[in-house]
Design a protein around this motif. Structure first.
Motif: not given
Length: 213
Positions: A44-52
């Motif tokens: 989430a930290r590296f994907n603008k809050g998205r849990r990829v």
């Protein structure tokens, strides 16, 4: 396309990547809750809050493992940041992946080889997407068939040099083959490599005797 991906899975390089993904998914895909929670938070930290997160290959989806590897490439910064995170380092030994697996994930050669491998798969994967579309796209299908031929001819040498690299002592190839040879993957599951679309990434495909030495 099914026969094409079957041939890829029969190739020694394809077999290694199928087995390696099973191990990566086993540790970072959700089975180990503490580690998975850290992985999701870092993602989430590296994907603008998205849990990829990692993808679980489905038996009903053609080329499931190769699609999943594209997600791994996207999550490269997550893996690199996680393995040096203090919270990860403080995890109990049994809750952390084996050192051999982490060593592979930290190798620049690993990411370089994986990128080249998936670059060769780009055209065929695009063909699968186009085949699933409900709109006319014959021109794009024809284009990506031609592009696939060009890419495979261009990158064929990449697959053929693996044995040469191993003979020359390439650290990534040596570490990968040495580590996977230690894993006892059930014959009935690994033999299914002939049809990648039918491969299930099961938590039980790999024994739990991983050592962290």
């Amino acid at each position: 396309m099914s026969l094409f991906f079957s041939d890829i899975a029969k190739h020694p390089v394809g077999q290694l990547y199928v087995k390696l993904y099973s191990l990566v998914f086993k540790w970072f895909g959700g089975r180990h809750q503490a580690l998975h929670a850290m992985f999701v938070k870092m993602s989430a930290r590296f994907n603008k809050g998205r849990r990829v997160c990692l993808m679980r290959p489905s038996g009903t989806r053609m080329a499931g493992y190769w699609i999943a590897w594209t997600r791994v490439l996207r999550l490269k910064p997550v893996f690199e940041a996680l393995v040096v995170d203090p919270a990860y380092v403080d995890l109990p030994k049994k809750q952390r992946p084996p050192n051999q697996l982490i060593e592979i994930l930290r190798m620049n050669d690993f990411w370089g080889f994986t990128y080249k491998f998936m670059r060769a798969m780009y055209g065929p994967l695009r063909l699968i997407c186009l085949a699933d579309m409900k709109s006319a796209c014959m021109d794009k299908l024809y284009y990506f068939v031609l592009r696939t031929q060009e890419i495979l001819i261009r990158d064929k040498a990449h697959f053929d040099i693996w044995d040469t690299l191993e003979e020359n002592g390439n650290p990534f190839i040596h570490a990968l083959k040495t580590y996977l040879m230690k894993k006892r993957i059930r014959d009935d599951d690994s033999s299914a490599d002939a049809t990648v679309g039918s491969l299930e990434c099961s938590d039980h495909d790999i024994d739990d005797d991983d050592d962290n030495n």
